[in-house]
Design an enzyme around this catalytic site. Structure first.
Site, PDB file in Angstrom:
ATOM      1  N   TYR A  90      63.098  45.118  24.490  1.00 56.86           N
ATOM      2  CA  TYR A  90      63.247  45.082  25.944  1.00 56.86           C
ATOM      3  C   TYR A  90      63.764  46.425  26.440  1.00 56.86           C
ATOM      4  O   TYR A  90      64.788  46.928  25.961  1.00 56.86           O
ATOM      5  CB  TYR A  90      64.221  43.959  26.318  1.00 56.86           C
ATOM      6  CG  TYR A  90      64.416  43.736  27.794  1.00 56.86           C
ATOM      7  CD1 TYR A  90      63.331  43.573  28.651  1.00 56.86           C
ATOM      8  CD2 TYR A  90      65.694  43.676  28.335  1.00 56.86           C
ATOM      9  CE1 TYR A  90      63.513  43.356  30.011  1.00 56.86           C
ATOM     10  CE2 TYR A  90      65.892  43.444  29.693  1.00 56.86           C
ATOM     11  CZ  TYR A  90      64.794  43.294  30.524  1.00 56.86           C
ATOM     12  OH  TYR A  90      64.982  43.069  31.870  1.00 56.86           O
ATOM     13  N   ASN A 111      66.655  -9.503  36.861  1.00 49.13           N
ATOM     14  CA  ASN A 111      65.585  -8.671  37.401  1.00 49.13           C
ATOM     15  C   ASN A 111      65.802  -7.205  37.059  1.00 49.13           C
ATOM     16  O   ASN A 111      66.872  -6.647  37.310  1.00 49.13           O
ATOM     17  CB  ASN A 111      65.547  -8.841  38.929  1.00 49.13           C
ATOM     18  CG  ASN A 111      64.521  -7.950  39.581  1.00 49.13           C
ATOM     19  OD1 ASN A 111      63.436  -7.751  39.044  1.00 49.13           O
ATOM     20  ND2 ASN A 111      64.866  -7.415  40.739  1.00 49.13           N
ATOM     21  N   HIS A 135      68.989  37.108   6.932  1.00 49.74           N
ATOM     22  CA  HIS A 135      70.325  37.019   7.533  1.00 49.74           C
ATOM     23  C   HIS A 135      70.591  38.124   8.553  1.00 49.74           C
ATOM     24  O   HIS A 135      70.078  39.228   8.462  1.00 49.74           O
ATOM     25  CB  HIS A 135      71.434  37.068   6.470  1.00 49.74           C
ATOM     26  CG  HIS A 135      71.100  37.823   5.230  1.00 49.74           C
ATOM     27  ND1 HIS A 135      71.185  37.268   3.979  1.00 49.74           N
ATOM     28  CD2 HIS A 135      70.637  39.075   5.050  1.00 49.74           C
ATOM     29  CE1 HIS A 135      70.816  38.157   3.082  1.00 49.74           C
ATOM     30  NE2 HIS A 135      70.480  39.261   3.700  1.00 49.74           N
ATOM     31  N   GLY A 157      63.338   5.938  38.932  1.00 48.98           N
ATOM     32  CA  GLY A 157      63.627   7.225  38.328  1.00 48.98           C
ATOM     33  C   GLY A 157      64.895   7.264  37.512  1.00 48.98           C
ATOM     34  O   GLY A 157      65.098   8.194  36.729  1.00 48.98           O
ATOM     35  N   TYR A 196      67.704  39.880  14.440  1.00 49.45           N
ATOM     36  CA  TYR A 196      67.010  39.412  15.629  1.00 49.45           C
ATOM     37  C   TYR A 196      65.562  39.896  15.577  1.00 49.45           C
ATOM     38  O   TYR A 196      65.295  41.092  15.471  1.00 49.45           O
ATOM     39  CB  TYR A 196      67.669  39.930  16.901  1.00 49.45           C
ATOM     40  CG  TYR A 196      66.841  39.656  18.134  1.00 49.45           C
ATOM     41  CD1 TYR A 196      66.747  38.360  18.647  1.00 49.45           C
ATOM     42  CD2 TYR A 196      66.117  40.670  18.760  1.00 49.45           C
ATOM     43  CE1 TYR A 196      65.966  38.084  19.761  1.00 49.45           C
ATOM     44  CE2 TYR A 196      65.337  40.404  19.875  1.00 49.45           C
ATOM     45  CZ  TYR A 196      65.265  39.114  20.371  1.00 49.45           C
ATOM     46  OH  TYR A 196      64.483  38.845  21.461  1.00 49.45           O
ATOM     47  N   ARG A 231      67.161  58.560  10.319  1.00 50.80           N
ATOM     48  CA  ARG A 231      68.615  58.585  10.470  1.00 50.80           C
ATOM     49  C   ARG A 231      69.117  60.014  10.306  1.00 50.80           C
ATOM     50  O   ARG A 231      68.461  60.855   9.671  1.00 50.80           O
ATOM     51  CB  ARG A 231      69.276  57.673   9.437  1.00 50.80           C
ATOM     52  CG  ARG A 231      68.967  58.029   7.994  1.00 50.80           C
ATOM     53  CD  ARG A 231      69.372  56.932   7.044  1.00 50.80           C
ATOM     54  NE  ARG A 231      69.099  57.287   5.646  1.00 50.80           N
ATOM     55  CZ  ARG A 231      68.903  56.413   4.679  1.00 50.80           C
ATOM     56  NH1 ARG A 231      68.926  55.121   4.958  1.00 50.80           N
ATOM     57  NH2 ARG A 231      68.694  56.805   3.439  1.00 50.80           N
ATOM     58  N   ASN A 259      59.573  41.364   3.912  1.00 53.43           N
ATOM     59  CA  ASN A 259      61.001  41.107   3.750  1.00 53.43           C
ATOM     60  C   ASN A 259      61.761  41.910   4.794  1.00 53.43           C
ATOM     61  O   ASN A 259      61.631  43.138   4.864  1.00 53.43           O
ATOM     62  CB  ASN A 259      61.473  41.501   2.353  1.00 53.43           C
ATOM     63  CG  ASN A 259      62.925  41.086   2.107  1.00 53.43           C
ATOM     64  OD1 ASN A 259      63.203  39.986   1.649  1.00 53.43           O
ATOM     65  ND2 ASN A 259      63.851  41.982   2.413  1.00 53.43           N
ATOM     66  N   GLY A 290      70.269  -9.026  40.026  1.00 53.79           N
ATOM     67  CA  GLY A 290      69.530 -10.083  40.691  1.00 53.79           C
ATOM     68  C   GLY A 290      69.021 -11.077  39.663  1.00 53.79           C
ATOM     69  O   GLY A 290      68.697 -10.708  38.522  1.00 53.79           O
ATOM     70  N   ALA A 303      68.944  42.606   6.155  1.00 52.29           N
ATOM     71  CA  ALA A 303      70.040  42.151   7.019  1.00 52.29           C
ATOM     72  C   ALA A 303      70.317  43.156   8.121  1.00 52.29           C
ATOM     73  O   ALA A 303      70.272  44.370   7.918  1.00 52.29           O
ATOM     74  CB  ALA A 303      71.294  41.936   6.187  1.00 52.29           C
TER      75      ALA A 303
END
Length: 434
Positions: free
Chosen positions: A354, A154, A330, A89, A333, A407, A344, A125, A347
């Site tokens: 979530y 070995n 740019h 391993g 997320y 907004r 498109n 060895g 920025a």
């Protein structure tokens, strides 16, 4: 390793050392695979079965030597007939091709040992030959000066018929300098029983064992040099190859350009003609032909870029499909989402996916235009050809072709800025006087 983590679980090229050995053995399509564990056995078993749930794990509760370790596998191989290959391993670079050569050599010998010519034999060895046959393996501690002068060493890797292997192990004793049951003793025992032993050799680099963090770092460097050279040979452009980090399973097509300081974590495929710009980090993702990533981009698991898609600087993509020709240029997320072809994304856009307990999906239609600093509160859909105004918080679906504004209206307070600045200036002057 000076670590609470079992040695074989320390990562090399993004995968535990153990997984590298299992991958090499797995290339032979074995009928059974057995992992013998010792220190940290529970963690090792978890990693082995996560890699392949068909793997059987057995525990060596006392560390009495390599022959004793292999003997623990006997119950898991009950009823098996065929060749057994013993791997280690902490030896990650053995290649499937070398193992295939060992299996081929089994046609001529009852026991086959993998050896290598060492530049510095050190405490390995030694393999003592008798013509084309292997006479015995002598451990360094038990070797005289003449035997220590031999540079054929070995690796520890052995191949033999399983029944023969265990019959020989039953006869192994521990009358040696270390008081251990050496697997290597089976060669002398085999010869004494009229069986034959042979040697297959490989490059010394394949036999590198890891016993310290320094050796782990050296192994990482060895892997990276090899991976970079292979990529260049396959037609990948690496202007600064020494700065690019590959994982054990990175796949990059010919004519792809990988700029400096790119890091590939496991699970990445980059197709031919794609460009990964400098200082990007990719993991568990797929980048299609002609797509561009970065600079300073992060693709997380589940990111899928279609042909000619663009992900620019300081953009993070996770569990999302960026469709053909779409642009996320740019400071954005995109998570748990689908961005349609030719869309498109302005920025500062964020898919708010979530809610503290569950992830939710965002759907952005083909040709949509998302204004800068748009917050898309999932689950939400922006239809094909729709637009959002900059700075909007979008909480409801936007039909195709519509413009959504979410907004607060702007209010201008006449002269308030000047009055406020004068007040603050006076307060500061008073504090300085005190």
């Amino acid at each position: 390793m000076q670590s609470d983590l079992p040695k074989v679980l320390h990562p090399l090229a993004g995968a535990p050392l153990l997984i590298h050995a299992l991958q090499a053995g797995g290339a032979l399509d074995p009928a059974r695979t057995v992992v013998v564990t010792g220190h940290g056995g529970d963690l090792v078993e978890k990693a082995a079965t996560a890699f392949d749930d068909r793997i059987a794990c057995v525990r060596q509760t006392e560390q009495l030597g390599t022959a004793h370790a292999v003997a623990q596998a006997r119950p898991a191989l009950a009823g098996f007939t065929g060749d057994a290959v013993v791997l280690y391993g902490d030896t990650p670079f053995i290649t499937p091709e070398t193992l295939e050569r060992m299996l081929d050599a089994r046609r001529s010998h009852d026991v086959v040992v993998l050896g290598f010519h060492a530049a510095d034999p050190g405490r390995y060895g030694r393999l003592v030959m008798d013509g084309d046959s292997l006479a015995e393996i002598v451990e360094y501690k038990d070797a005289d000066d003449a035997t220590r002068a031999i540079d054929l060493c070995n690796s520890g890797v052995i191949c033999a018929d399983a029944d023969t292997l265990f019959a020989l192990i039953d006869a192994v004793g521990n009358a040696n300098a270390a008081g251990e049951y050496y697997l290597t003793d089976i060669v002398g025992l085999a010869r004494a029983r009229g069986l034959t032993a042979g040697v297959v050799t490989c490059d010394e680099a394949e036999t590198l064992g890891i016993n310290s963090r320094a050796e782990l770092a050296a192994a990482e460097q060895q892997f990276q040099r090899s991976a970079r050279a292979a990529a260049i040979a396959d037609g990948v452009t690496l202007p600064a190859p020494d700065t690019v980090i590959f994982a054990h399973d990175t796949h990059i097509g010919a004519d792809a350009l990988i700029e400096p300081y790119v890091v590939f974590a496991p699970g990445v495929t980059v197709e031919s003609g794609a460009t990964i710009r400098a200082f990007s980090h990719l993991e568990g993702c797929h980048v299609s032909r002609g797509a561009t990533v970065g600079p300073y981009a992060r693709l997380r698991p589940g990111a899928e870029l279609a042909e000619d898609a663009k992900v620019g600087n300081f953009v993070e993509i996770k569990s999302a499909l960026i469709d053909t020709g779409a642009k996320v240029s740019h400071l954005t997320y995109i998570g748990d989402a689908h961005v349609g072809a030719g869309a498109n994304i302005g920025a500062g856009t964020v898919t708010c996916n979530y809610d503290g307990y569950f992830k939710h999906h965002t759907e952005i239609g083909a040709g949509a235009f998302i204004g800068s600093s748009t917050m898309l509160v999932a689950p939400v859909t922006v239809g094909a050809g729709a637009m959002t105004g900059s700075g909007s918080v979008i909480t409801r679906d936007v039909p195709p072709g519509d413009l959504a504004l979410g907004r607060a209206p702007q209010i201008n307070k006449t002269g308030l800025a000047a009055r406020l600045m004068d007040k603050l200036k006076a307060l500061k002057a008073a504090k300085q006087k005190d």
